[in-house]
Write a protein that holds these residues in place. Structure first.
Motif, PDB file in Angstrom:
ATOM      1  N   ARG A 346      12.367  13.349  12.374  1.00 13.41           N
ATOM      2  CA  ARG A 346      12.237  14.149  11.159  1.00 13.41           C
ATOM      3  C   ARG A 346      11.334  13.448  10.149  1.00 13.41           C
ATOM      4  N   LEU A 347      11.519  12.149   9.986  1.00 12.02           N
ATOM      5  CA  LEU A 347      10.720  11.410   9.017  1.00 12.02           C
ATOM      6  C   LEU A 347       9.241  11.396   9.402  1.00 12.02           C
ATOM      7  N   THR A 348       8.944  11.154  10.659  1.00  7.90           N
ATOM      8  CA  THR A 348       7.539  11.043  11.047  1.00  7.90           C
ATOM      9  C   THR A 348       6.831  12.391  10.996  1.00  7.90           C
ATOM     10  N   ARG A 349       7.579  13.498  11.186  1.00  6.62           N
ATOM     11  CA  ARG A 349       6.956  14.815  11.235  1.00  6.62           C
ATOM     12  C   ARG A 349       6.956  15.552   9.901  1.00  6.62           C
ATOM     13  N   HIS A 350       7.828  15.137   8.983  1.00  2.24           N
ATOM     14  CA  HIS A 350       7.986  15.913   7.746  1.00  2.24           C
ATOM     15  C   HIS A 350       7.856  15.076   6.476  1.00  2.24           C
ATOM     16  N   SER A 351       7.255  13.916   6.582  1.00  2.00           N
ATOM     17  CA  SER A 351       7.049  13.100   5.388  1.00  2.00           C
ATOM     18  C   SER A 351       5.575  12.754   5.255  1.00  2.00           C
ATOM     19  N   LEU A 352       5.188  12.370   4.048  1.00  2.35           N
ATOM     20  CA  LEU A 352       3.835  11.878   3.828  1.00  2.35           C
ATOM     21  C   LEU A 352       3.849  10.790   2.767  1.00  2.35           C
ATOM     22  N   ILE A 353       2.810   9.970   2.810  1.00  2.98           N
ATOM     23  CA  ILE A 353       2.656   8.836   1.900  1.00  2.98           C
ATOM     24  C   ILE A 353       1.659   9.222   0.812  1.00  2.98           C
ATOM     25  N   LEU A 354       2.077   9.090  -0.438  1.00  2.00           N
ATOM     26  CA  LEU A 354       1.238   9.448  -1.576  1.00  2.00           C
ATOM     27  C   LEU A 354       0.399   8.253  -2.031  1.00  2.00           C
ATOM     28  N   PRO A 355      -0.718   8.504  -2.705  1.00  3.49           N
ATOM     29  CA  PRO A 355      -1.536   7.398  -3.224  1.00  3.49           C
ATOM     30  C   PRO A 355      -0.749   6.498  -4.167  1.00  3.49           C
ATOM     31  N   LEU A 356      -0.942   5.194  -4.010  1.00  3.58           N
ATOM     32  CA  LEU A 356      -0.312   4.222  -4.907  1.00  3.58           C
ATOM     33  C   LEU A 356      -1.135   2.931  -4.844  1.00  3.58           C
ATOM     34  N   HIS A 357      -1.744   2.577  -5.964  1.00  4.31           N
ATOM     35  CA  HIS A 357      -2.555   1.363  -6.035  1.00  4.31           C
ATOM     36  C   HIS A 357      -2.806   1.020  -7.490  1.00  4.31           C
ATOM     37  N   HIS A 358      -3.439  -0.142  -7.726  1.00  2.00           N
ATOM     38  CA  HIS A 358      -3.563  -0.677  -9.077  1.00  2.00           C
ATOM     39  C   HIS A 358      -4.490   0.129  -9.987  1.00  2.00           C
ATOM     40  N   LEU A 359      -5.348   0.984  -9.413  1.00  2.00           N
ATOM     41  CA  LEU A 359      -6.249   1.795 -10.224  1.00  2.00           C
ATOM     42  C   LEU A 359      -5.761   3.228 -10.394  1.00  2.00           C
ATOM     43  N   LEU A 360      -4.594   3.549  -9.844  1.00  2.00           N
ATOM     44  CA  LEU A 360      -4.041   4.894  -9.986  1.00  2.00           C
ATOM     45  C   LEU A 360      -3.633   5.123 -11.443  1.00  2.00           C
ATOM     46  N   THR A 361      -4.035   6.250 -12.001  1.00  2.00           N
ATOM     47  CA  THR A 361      -3.749   6.553 -13.404  1.00  2.00           C
ATOM     48  C   THR A 361      -2.681   7.641 -13.518  1.00  2.00           C
ATOM     49  N   ALA A 362      -2.158   7.801 -14.726  1.00  2.00           N
ATOM     50  CA  ALA A 362      -1.199   8.879 -14.987  1.00  2.00           C
ATOM     51  C   ALA A 362      -1.851  10.231 -14.724  1.00  2.00           C
ATOM     52  N   GLU A 363      -3.123  10.351 -15.078  1.00  2.00           N
ATOM     53  CA  GLU A 363      -3.845  11.600 -14.819  1.00  2.00           C
ATOM     54  C   GLU A 363      -3.918  11.877 -13.314  1.00  2.00           C
ATOM     55  N   ASP A 364      -4.175  10.819 -12.524  1.00  2.00           N
ATOM     56  CA  ASP A 364      -4.196  10.974 -11.069  1.00  2.00           C
ATOM     57  C   ASP A 364      -2.850  11.476 -10.560  1.00  2.00           C
ATOM     58  N   GLN A 365      -1.775  10.869 -11.039  1.00  2.00           N
ATOM     59  CA  GLN A 365      -0.443  11.272 -10.586  1.00  2.00           C
ATOM     60  C   GLN A 365      -0.147  12.716 -10.963  1.00  2.00           C
ATOM     61  N   ASP A 366      -0.521  13.104 -12.165  1.00  2.00           N
ATOM     62  CA  ASP A 366      -0.327  14.497 -12.596  1.00  2.00           C
ATOM     63  C   ASP A 366      -1.077  15.447 -11.670  1.00  2.00           C
ATOM     64  N   ARG A 367      -2.276  15.066 -11.311  1.00  2.00           N
ATOM     65  CA  ARG A 367      -3.102  15.897 -10.425  1.00  2.00           C
ATOM     66  C   ARG A 367      -2.474  16.007  -9.035  1.00  2.00           C
ATOM     67  N   ILE A 368      -1.999  14.893  -8.497  1.00  2.00           N
ATOM     68  CA  ILE A 368      -1.379  14.887  -7.163  1.00  2.00           C
ATOM     69  C   ILE A 368      -0.141  15.757  -7.143  1.00  2.00           C
ATOM     70  N   VAL A 369       0.763  15.531  -8.090  1.00  2.00           N
ATOM     71  CA  VAL A 369       2.019  16.274  -8.107  1.00  2.00           C
ATOM     72  C   VAL A 369       1.766  17.730  -8.473  1.00  2.00           C
ATOM     73  N   GLY A 370       0.740  17.997  -9.262  1.00  2.00           N
ATOM     74  CA  GLY A 370       0.395  19.378  -9.577  1.00  2.00           C
ATOM     75  C   GLY A 370       0.060  20.170  -8.325  1.00  2.00           C
ATOM     76  N   VAL A 371      -0.685  19.558  -7.403  1.00  2.00           N
ATOM     77  CA  VAL A 371      -0.989  20.241  -6.135  1.00  2.00           C
ATOM     78  C   VAL A 371       0.287  20.498  -5.354  1.00  2.00           C
ATOM     79  N   LEU A 372       1.182  19.514  -5.292  1.00  2.00           N
ATOM     80  CA  LEU A 372       2.440  19.699  -4.559  1.00  2.00           C
ATOM     81  C   LEU A 372       3.265  20.849  -5.149  1.00  2.00           C
ATOM     82  N   ARG A 373       3.265  20.962  -6.469  1.00  2.00           N
ATOM     83  CA  ARG A 373       4.035  22.044  -7.109  1.00  2.00           C
ATOM     84  C   ARG A 373       3.519  23.423  -6.663  1.00  2.00           C
ATOM     85  N   THR A 374       2.219  23.550  -6.529  1.00  2.00           N
ATOM     86  CA  THR A 374       1.659  24.848  -6.129  1.00  2.00           C
ATOM     87  C   THR A 374       2.022  25.210  -4.694  1.00  2.00           C
TER      88      THR A 374
END
Length: 376
Positions: A346-374
């Motif tokens: 279940r984990l390997t087929r239904h999960s994904l890894i989101l971007p996470l690194h030292h240059l990731l911004t709050a705006e980036d996170q908003d953009r990523i999660v915004g796509v998931l919401r849609t």
């Protein structure tokens, strides 16, 4: 809002690392030498171990760990299938049989119960993974391994900077292997480390990584008289270079700051993802603090979009994500291996890894999660 591409991971490398590498080159000592020794000592101290043995990568570290504890043909090694395939391959390198155990759905880690379900009289060792930097229950698994009379090898590839019960995950480990691949929190390009509190093992591991020689190349070069080395057993060429170690020493100084930043970003993801039906973030158990080498989410049946479609849509939006952690038993290299691993699959087929690194911004996170919401 920016439309720049958001990478899933970026190594944090700067001018200090470049200068350290250049100094190693200018010194004329570019193979395994004094900087490797310094890195071994500094890393071991940071993770709470008595000994550090630098190696070419974590995979070779796992291989040597199994050699050190005497695993060989006829033995079984319990491993999670939910891990990079090197974890299982290490057992095959020594002629043993990898036996796949399921993992906890919330944490992605082996548990005492999932290990015990596949344990047999042939079980010689367990390789337990601190998956994605999320620590397994070190107290429970170490105690169980002792009770069962089997060796516990800790695959800490992703875990530098993580803690369990308030202590670094490497503290108190029988033997652990670490990775400095660019996808990890700190990197030396390629490279790895073995840590242990066993001084005799450390002596042998240093010998094994260098062709089985009784005296290292560094010691021979430092000698004022000719040294005629002997080869005491079949060894390997698993050495780290001084250039890599020079970079590693700078990276180690960055570790605490990088981990603190990643925890802040992970906490913000947790808040942003609340209320999105069918999305469950990775669970960090109460005894642990993760370094969040990976931040993954699990999609439930109520989420409207298939995981693979989510990956494609994110990519179309300029967002680089990755499928959930692989399952080795589903790969062609392990075709024909029977394993009942519902949580793993279940984990390997239904999960994904989101971007996470030292240059990731709050705006980036908003953009990523915004796509998931849609897509919910």
């Amino acid at each position: 809002m920016s439309n720049a591409k958001i990478p899933v991971m970026l190594p944090c490398l700067g001018e200090e690392e470049a200068q350290a590498a250049a100094e190693a080159v200018r010194s004329g000592w570019v193979a395994q030498g004094p900087r490797v020794t310094a890195f071994e000592k500094a890393f071991a101290e940071r993770v709470g171990a008595a000994e550090g043995i630098a190696v070419s990568n974590c995979t070779t570290g796992l291989h040597l760990a199994l050699v050190a504890i005497g695993v060989g043909p006829g033995d079984e090694v319990i491993v999670p299938s939910l891990s990079f395939i090197a974890t299982a391959n290490a057992a095959r390198y020594v002629g043993a049989t990898p036996v796949f155990a399921d993992v906890d759905l919330a944490t992605g880690n082996l548990t005492e119960a999932t290990i015990d379900a596949v344990r047999t009289e042939r079980t010689k060792a367990i390789i337990a993974v601190h998956q994605g930097g999320n620590p397994f229950d070190t107290r429970a698994l170490r105690a169980a391994a002792t009770r069962w009379g089997v060796a516990l090898v800790e695959d800490a590839a992703c875990a530098a900077g993580s803690t369990a019960y308030g202590r670094p995950v490497g503290e108190g480990a029988l033997i652990a292997a670490w990775s400095f691949h660019p996808r990890k929190v700190i990197t030396t390009g390629e490279g790895g480390m073995i840590t242990t509190d066993d001084a005799e093992w450390a002596v042998r591991l240093r010998r094994l990584r260098e062709h089985g020689m009784n005296v290292s190349a560094a010691e021979r070069h430092a000698a004022t008289q000719p040294v005629l080395e002997a080869y005491l057993e079949t060894g390997y060429n698993y050495r780290m270079t001084d250039i890599q170690a020079a970079v590693g020493l700078v990276q180690l100084d960055r570790l605490d700051g990088l981990v603190a930043q990643r925890r802040e970003l992970a906490a913000r993801y947790d808040e942003l993802l609340k209320g999105i039906e069918g999305v469950t973030p990775v669970t960090v158990p109460g005894y642990a603090e993760s370094n969040y080498q990976s931040y993954w989410i699990l999609f439930g049946a109520e989420f409207a979009t298939d995981r693979d479609d989510v990956l494609r849509i994110l990519a179309d939006a300029g967002i680089s994500a990755r499928r959930g952690i692989m399952a080795a038993h589903l790969e062609p290299a392990y075709a024909g291996v029977e394993a009942d691993l519902p949580n793993t699959e279940r984990l390997t087929r239904h999960s994904l890894i989101l971007p996470l690194h030292h240059l990731l911004t709050a705006e980036d996170q908003d953009r990523i999660v915004g796509v998931l919401r849609t897509l919910a």
